[in-house]
Design an enzyme around this catalytic site. Structure first.
Site, PDB file in Angstrom:
ATOM      1  N   ARG A 161       0.849  -1.195   0.000  1.00 34.67           N
ATOM      2  CA  ARG A 161       0.000   0.000   0.000  1.00 34.67           C
ATOM      3  C   ARG A 161       0.880   1.238   0.000  1.00 34.67           C
ATOM      4  O   ARG A 161       0.650   2.181  -0.722  1.00 34.67           O
ATOM      5  CB  ARG A 161      -0.927  -0.013   1.217  1.00 34.67           C
ATOM      6  CG  ARG A 161      -2.221  -0.807   1.002  1.00 34.67           C
ATOM      7  CD  ARG A 161      -1.978  -2.229   0.516  1.00 34.67           C
ATOM      8  NE  ARG A 161      -3.182  -3.014   0.364  1.00 34.67           N
ATOM      9  CZ  ARG A 161      -3.669  -3.850   1.297  1.00 34.67           C
ATOM     10  NH1 ARG A 161      -3.012  -4.034   2.435  1.00 34.67           N
ATOM     11  NH2 ARG A 161      -4.767  -4.525   1.062  1.00 34.67           N
TER      12      ARG A 161
ATOM     13  N   ASP B 286       0.426  -6.898  -3.330  1.00 31.11           N
ATOM     14  CA  ASP B 286      -0.999  -6.650  -3.083  1.00 31.11           C
ATOM     15  C   ASP B 286      -1.570  -5.907  -4.289  1.00 31.11           C
ATOM     16  O   ASP B 286      -0.869  -5.693  -5.279  1.00 31.11           O
ATOM     17  CB  ASP B 286      -1.208  -5.867  -1.772  1.00 31.11           C
ATOM     18  CG  ASP B 286      -2.490  -6.318  -1.073  1.00 31.11           C
ATOM     19  OD1 ASP B 286      -3.557  -6.227  -1.694  1.00 31.11           O
ATOM     20  OD2 ASP B 286      -2.417  -6.757   0.090  1.00 31.11           O
TER      21      ASP B 286
ATOM     22  N   HIS C  45      -6.183 -10.264  -3.873  1.00 31.90           N
ATOM     23  CA  HIS C  45      -5.243  -9.144  -3.743  1.00 31.90           C
ATOM     24  C   HIS C  45      -4.172  -9.213  -4.832  1.00 31.90           C
ATOM     25  O   HIS C  45      -2.978  -9.037  -4.563  1.00 31.90           O
ATOM     26  CB  HIS C  45      -4.599  -9.154  -2.352  1.00 31.90           C
ATOM     27  CG  HIS C  45      -5.555  -8.734  -1.259  1.00 31.90           C
ATOM     28  ND1 HIS C  45      -6.053  -7.458  -1.147  1.00 31.90           N
ATOM     29  CD2 HIS C  45      -6.108  -9.438  -0.241  1.00 31.90           C
ATOM     30  CE1 HIS C  45      -6.869  -7.392  -0.105  1.00 31.90           C
ATOM     31  NE2 HIS C  45      -6.935  -8.574   0.461  1.00 31.90           N
TER      32      HIS C  45
ATOM     33  N   ASP D  97      -6.175 -14.560   1.989  1.00 38.56           N
ATOM     34  CA  ASP D  97      -7.285 -13.813   2.593  1.00 38.56           C
ATOM     35  C   ASP D  97      -8.094 -13.061   1.540  1.00 38.56           C
ATOM     36  O   ASP D  97      -7.598 -12.769   0.453  1.00 38.56           O
ATOM     37  CB  ASP D  97      -6.748 -12.800   3.619  1.00 38.56           C
ATOM     38  CG  ASP D  97      -5.813 -11.784   2.987  1.00 38.56           C
ATOM     39  OD1 ASP D  97      -4.965 -12.189   2.166  1.00 38.56           O
ATOM     40  OD2 ASP D  97      -5.931 -10.586   3.297  1.00 38.56           O
ATOM     41  N   GLU D  98      -9.318 -12.761   1.910  1.00 40.07           N
ATOM     42  CA  GLU D  98     -10.164 -11.814   1.187  1.00 40.07           C
ATOM     43  C   GLU D  98     -10.148 -12.050  -0.322  1.00 40.07           C
ATOM     44  O   GLU D  98      -9.903 -11.123  -1.099  1.00 40.07           O
ATOM     45  CB  GLU D  98      -9.724 -10.372   1.508  1.00 40.07           C
ATOM     46  CG  GLU D  98      -9.858 -10.056   2.982  1.00 40.07           C
ATOM     47  CD  GLU D  98      -9.435  -8.637   3.343  1.00 40.07           C
ATOM     48  OE1 GLU D  98     -10.111  -8.041   4.188  1.00 40.07           O
ATOM     49  OE2 GLU D  98      -8.426  -8.141   2.797  1.00 40.07           O
TER      50      GLU D  98
ATOM     51  N   THR E 192      -0.631  -0.568   5.658  1.00 41.78           N
ATOM     52  CA  THR E 192      -0.186   0.821   5.501  1.00 41.78           C
ATOM     53  C   THR E 192      -1.056   1.674   4.573  1.00 41.78           C
ATOM     54  O   THR E 192      -0.574   2.655   4.015  1.00 41.78           O
ATOM     55  CB  THR E 192       1.275   0.841   5.003  1.00 41.78           C
ATOM     56  OG1 THR E 192       1.351   0.116   3.776  1.00 41.78           O
ATOM     57  CG2 THR E 192       2.213   0.236   6.025  1.00 41.78           C
TER      58      THR E 192
END
Ligand code: ACM
Length: 776
Positions: free
Chosen positions: A168, A197, A268, A346-347, A488
């Site tokens: 990020r 990401d 991601h 994740d996600e 971040t």
């Protein structure tokens, strides 16, 4: 050795309760203070009695040079006095890193159970040195006086981790090294490096140069809190070359820290897809982005994301993608000696897999249950590849979905349940639940910089117990430790990283290192000023939030006021002043020591001031402000606000989730409140201030309905509405009706229900967030 043990017991006899005067963090397992001091001066020698202790000696010398302007001669030959001796002693503790330290008038003796133990002993010694600022005046004759003592110390957990998201926002190698030094100072031994990401791919992969050339940069970043007030339109990015990665890994290894790389999959993945669109289920579709965010530069084709959240464009599980990931892993593995490779997991929204004919066919061909089965297939396939290279995988707790990969360790972030489930299946677990370990959450209710939200004060981190009581003894052994995470999105610079991690990371260090029975909040609080001084020696920024005034709105103390503003200082001696300079230009001031409860009888802005903090609060009044309120459904334990009173406290949220403490959050349930106005009065409107942030699963309510009653028993509906007013972040729903006489007002705010398909969290219960109810 014999001499040492004898010494240890003499010191124990000298002082039974001296621990109170030692300011070391994390608190050692056993400390016994003697009387008198050892003095380090430029003529003191460092003696290496074992092999491979040079790095530890050099670290000590670097610290002395930086803070006191001198370093010591390092030699192998022993001397009889004025020496710091580094050595080994077998301690046979179950977890590596134990050490003994004995400080007498003649010498400092540090003996590690292994190399890391000697290093940790040296780190403890650094904290015993006098604060560097106080010895500058002795420049030409430096004498560093250290108390005589005996320490026996060893870690409680084998995995003591800190994470950093460099996707990020990107941080250069120079800062990564600093961060690693901070970990070393607090005896952490794992650095989880989140390298890829949606917003950037940060590790050079020679076979796929576009990953960093294209995926390493974005055309802009949203301004402020999501969805943002615009876009800065600045090209932003960066990456680490493989040579730099090696340099960082060696730097960490010299400090007994393993670097665990994270290569995110299958979600991601926007940055990788921007570089190689064939990795997407739909290579020809443009990168989607939230309509309410402002985008910079081209919107056609695949783009690196410029905003935060969860995105549907995830890796397609084709042979091409697996070949790509295997090639990436082939380059990653030789760079990182770590036993673990983190594969994210994740996600990962399943929308694109649902839409993709290829994925649906694959689900059939592989006999998978559904898209969760496909996620499990994806992770298991990667696990097998990584296992084949002699390494193990770690994944976020979503890797439990559809069946856990056989040898995977699980990082439990959505609370502790994932970790508990994995431990029950005999998998190793790293605990990192958001409510205790997410250091990107605000540490003060008065945070004035933008954060991702949440509220995680120092005391809460300190109070975290990584071993869930529901596990039996053999399952508990699978809890390897815990980790602090620093995402971040809202952390753009090094100063802010430091501000977010300190002092909470020091509290987590004590959770992870010290014996459970040595953890004592009051004693940690006592040591905190010394910890802050040590931060100055380390040269780091840190948050002083712990000493800020704690502000809460409470019920009025007498009938002249509507509510009261309570300001409390950590020090009972601290003078607190509250001033008000409102529209009537009436100047009020009240002063007290320790705690001040200011009656608030007029709307306007009030300011509280102490030696260590200043904060302002605007109060808005309406007929409900300060009145008695009761709830039918309790809010979620995660978002309880300050109880039901929060809804009528006269404080209107102005910062969205960054001040989540001002909201009551309801997960799938309605808010059903009854307010007693105290006497019959005329009203014609009820308004609820709500939050809408669909990326965080928070939805606007379906409706608001007001009911009125003069006796509090029989209620009739005054009106119902779904009118929604969007004045970010102050969204409202309101219902108006004919003037009506009432004493009691029941306000029913209906939850929107289940999150719709195509959105983050589709199929889950929506959250309803309400911060204030107005009756007019
Ligand atoms: C995470 O915070 N998405 C692991």
């Amino acid at each position: 050795m014999k001499q040492l043990v004898l010494f240890y017991f003499i010191i124990m006899a000298l002082s039974a309760s001296a621990q109170n005067n030692v300011n070391i963090v994390p608190m050692p397992a056993e400390v016994k203070l003697g009387t008198g001091n050892f003095v380090i001066s430029p003529s003191t020698k460092i003696i290496l009695e074992g092999s491979n202790l040079e790095k530890t000696a050099q670290f000590l010398n670097n610290y002395l040079q930086k803070n006191y302007g001198f370093s010591l001669k390092i030699q192998k030959e022993n001397v009889t006095a004025n020496a710091i001796i580094l050595n080994y002693e077998r301690m046979d503790m179950p977890i590596a890193g134990a050490y003994l330290m004995n400080i007498t008038k003649e010498e400092i003796y540090i003996a590690g159970d292994n190399e890391a133990g000697a290093f940790y002993g040296m780190q403890t010694l650094l904290q015993l040195l006098p604060v560097s600022q106080n010895v500058q005046s002795l420049k030409n004759n430096i004498q560093l006086s250290i108390p005589q003592l005996a320490i026996k110390d060893y870690p409680r957990f084998a995995y003591r981790g800190m994470h950093l998201d460099v996707a990020r926002h990107f941080f250069p190698v120079s800062f990564i090294k600093k961060y690693i030094d901070y970990l070393a100072a607090y005896k952490f031994n794992r650095f989880h490096w989140h390298l890829t990401d949606d917003q950037g791919w940060r590790i050079e992969i020679k076979k796929y140069p576009l990953l960093t050339k294209v995926g390493g940069y974005r055309n802009g970043t949203i301004i402020g809190r999501y969805p943002g007030t615009g876009n800065d339109s600045l090209n932003y990015g960066g990456f680490y070359t493989q040579a730099q990665i090696k340099e960082v890994v060696k730097y960490a290894a010299d400090r007994y820290i393993d670097v665990i790389p994270e290569i995110e999959m299958p979600g991601h993945a926007s940055a990788a897809i921007a570089a190689y669109p064939q990795l997407s289920c739909f290579p020809d579709e443009d990168t989607p982005y939230p309509a309410k965010c402002v985008w910079a530069g081209p919107t056609k084709g695949k783009q690196v994301q410029q905003t935060w959240g969860v995105f549907n464009d995830v890796f397609v599980p084709t042979e091409n993608t697996f070949k790509f990931l295997e090639d990436v892993i082939d380059e990653v593995i030789p760079l990182f000696p770590s036993k673990y490779i983190h594969v994210g997991g994740d996600e990962c929204p399943k929308e694109n897999w649902k839409r993709s004919a290829f994925c649906q066919q694959l689900i059939k061909d592989k006999n998978l249950k559904d898209e969760h089965g496909l996620q499990s297939y994806f992770i298991q396939r990667i696990e097998k590849y990584i296992n084949g290279k002699g390494k193990k995988i770690i994944g976020w707790d979503e890797i439990l979905e559809g069946g856990l990969a056989p040898y995977a360790a699980v990082m439990s972030w959505r609370g502790e349940d994932g970790g508990i489930a994995a431990a029950k299946e005999n998998h190793d677990v790293i605990m990192t639940p958001g409510t205790y370990c997410y250091l990107d959450h605000s540490q003060t209710k008065n945070e004035d910089s933008v954060t991702i939200g949440g509220y995680l004060p120092l005391e809460k981190v300190y109070g975290y117990e990584p071993i869930p009581a529901v596990l039996n003894a053999s399952q508990q052994k699978h809890i390897l430790g815990a980790q602090g995470n620093l995402w971040t999105e809202y952390i753009k610079n090094e100063n802010k990283v430091e501000y977010m991690i300190f002092p909470r990371m020091s509290a987590l260090a004590e959770v992870l290192w010290s014996p459970k029975n040595k953890r004592n909040w009051k004693d940690f609080e006592r040591r905190l000023p010394a910890v802050f001084n040590y931060y100055k020696s380390l040269g780091t920024n840190y948050s002083k939030a712990y000493y800020e005034l704690e502000a809460t709105v409470i019920a009025a103390l007498d009938s002249n006021a509507t509510v009261a503003w309570s300001l409390e200082s950590k020090s009972k001696e601290e003078e607190i002043t509250v001033t008000y300079n409102g529209p009537l230009k009436i100047f009020l001031q009240q002063q007290a020591k320790g705690i001040l409860k200011m009656p608030i009888s007029q709307q306007g802005i009030y300011t509280g001031l102490s030696a260590s903090s200043k904060l302002s609060q605007q109060f808005f009044f309406n007929k409900a402000t300060g009145k008695k309120i009761t709830l039918v459904n309790e809010p979620s334990k995660s978002y309880p606000g300050n109880g039901a009173f929060t809804l009528v406290d006269g404080v209107q949220n102005e910062k969205g989730l960054a001040k989540s403490i001002e909201f009551l959050g309801f997960n799938g349930t309605d808010l059903d409140a009854t307010i007693d106005l105290g006497k019959v009065m005329e009203i014609n409107e009820a308004v609820a201030h709500v939050l809408e942030e669909t990326g965080s699963w928070i939805y606007r309510p379906a409706s608001i309905e007001a009911f009125v009653s003069v006796d509090g028993i029989t209620f009739t509906s005054a009106g119902k509405s779904d009118i929604f007013m969007q004045v970010y972040p102050l969204n409202k729903v309101s219902v108006s009706f004919q003037q009506i006489q009432t004493r009691y007002v029941r306000v029913l705010i209906k939850n929107s229900g289940v999150i719709p398909a195509g959105s983050a969290g589709a199929g889950e219960k929506a959250w309803l967030f309400v911060d204030e109810i107005e009756v007019k």
